[in-house]
Design a protein around this motif. Structure first.
Motif, mmCIF file in Angstrom:
data_model
loop_
_atom_site.group_PDB
_atom_site.id
_atom_site.type_symbol
_atom_site.label_atom_id
_atom_site.label_comp_id
_atom_site.label_asym_id
_atom_site.label_seq_id
_atom_site.Cartn_x
_atom_site.Cartn_y
_atom_site.Cartn_z
ATOM 1 N N ALA A 46 0.791 -1.168 0.173
ATOM 2 C CA ALA A 46 0.003 -0.080 -0.166
ATOM 3 C C ALA A 46 0.991 1.211 0.038
ATOM 4 N N SER A 47 0.384 2.131 -0.746
ATOM 5 C CA SER A 47 1.072 3.628 -0.698
ATOM 6 C C SER A 47 0.011 4.642 -0.497
ATOM 7 N N MET A 48 0.020 5.380 0.595
ATOM 8 C CA MET A 48 -1.049 6.129 0.881
ATOM 9 C C MET A 48 -0.340 7.686 0.884
ATOM 10 N N THR A 49 -1.264 8.631 0.315
ATOM 11 C CA THR A 49 -0.725 10.006 0.012
ATOM 12 C C THR A 49 -1.900 10.723 0.680
ATOM 13 N N LEU A 50 -1.324 11.429 1.743
ATOM 14 C CA LEU A 50 -2.401 12.590 2.614
ATOM 15 C C LEU A 50 -1.720 13.863 2.312
ATOM 16 N N THR A 189 3.486 11.162 2.050
ATOM 17 C CA THR A 189 3.288 9.766 1.219
ATOM 18 C C THR A 189 3.913 8.787 1.956
ATOM 19 N N ILE A 190 3.080 7.579 2.466
ATOM 20 C CA ILE A 190 3.671 6.435 3.363
ATOM 21 C C ILE A 190 3.398 5.360 2.700
ATOM 22 N N ASP A 191 4.575 4.553 2.514
ATOM 23 C CA ASP A 191 4.613 3.133 1.856
ATOM 24 C C ASP A 191 4.573 2.078 3.013
ATOM 25 N N PHE A 192 3.572 1.098 2.855
ATOM 26 C CA PHE A 192 3.411 -0.232 3.917
ATOM 27 C C PHE A 192 3.597 -1.394 2.964
#
Length: 195
Positions: A46-50, A189-192
């Motif tokens: 998952a790559s989340m952009t906030l 931007t956080i990668d999980f």
């Protein structure tokens, strides 16, 4: 360390979701025929952009990042692009030692479609994607077909999480932070990786 839970009030503005599979292939140098094999252990990425988080939201995200402490921590995440399924009954695993990509379950509302293709569920803290509609019989039993395959066999009567399905993830990198702008508007931007 306890497993953290992503806060419901902070939703990504962009979200990339994929499945990393493991396998191997061999191509014959004589006739070009290819043989492939699949290995267990596929995991969600998952790559989340906030974007444009205010100071309060930014503090909450930073607190999560710093508690995770790089790849060491764990957090519950889900596919934020999709609505969750309606729970029909109190589903449980029916019989132990099940492996692979199907699961025999019971405890459902009788004679109804209990999960639709594209729904998610969690069993054993593993997030699964339903690949075909699951319909319960008159006794409330249903076999669910899903991907990826189970990593660990769930116990008999293990519960299925339908209302808020999740996977257990870790950060992909050990260095994580915030990109700030004037007026305390922040972007992440956080990668999980599923752990």
């Amino acid at each position: 360390m306890a497993v953290l839970v992503w806060p419901d009030g902070i939703r990504p503005s962009a979200f990339k979701w994929s499945l990393k599979s493991y396998g191997s292939s061999f191509e014959s140098p004589w006739n070009g025929a290819t043989q492939t094999t699949r290995f267990p252990g596929s995991r969600w990425i998952a790559s989340m952009t906030l974007n444009n988080l205010d100071d309060i939201e930014s503090r909450a995200v930073e607190a999560i990042l710093f508690q995770l402490d790089g790849k060491a921590g764990r957090i519950q995440l889900r596919d934020y692009r999709r609505a969750t399924a309606v729970v029909k009954g109190k589903p449980l695993v029916k019989g132990g030692a099940q492996k692979g990509t199907s699961l025999i379950t019971d405890g459902w509302t009788a004679s109804t479609t209990v999960l639709r293709q594209g729904d998610y569920f969690t069993v054993n803290d593993e997030l699964k994607f339903v690949i075909a509609d699951a319909v319960s019989d008159a006794s409330g039993n249903a076999t669910i077909k899903f991907a990826p395959q189970l990593r660990d066999a769930p116990a008999d009567n293990a519960p299925l999480e339908i209302a808020k399905p999740y996977g257990i993830f870790r950060l992909a990198d050990d260095e994580n932070g915030v990109s700030g702008k004037p007026a305390m508007v922040n972007d992440f931007t956080i990668d999980f990786v599923e752990s």
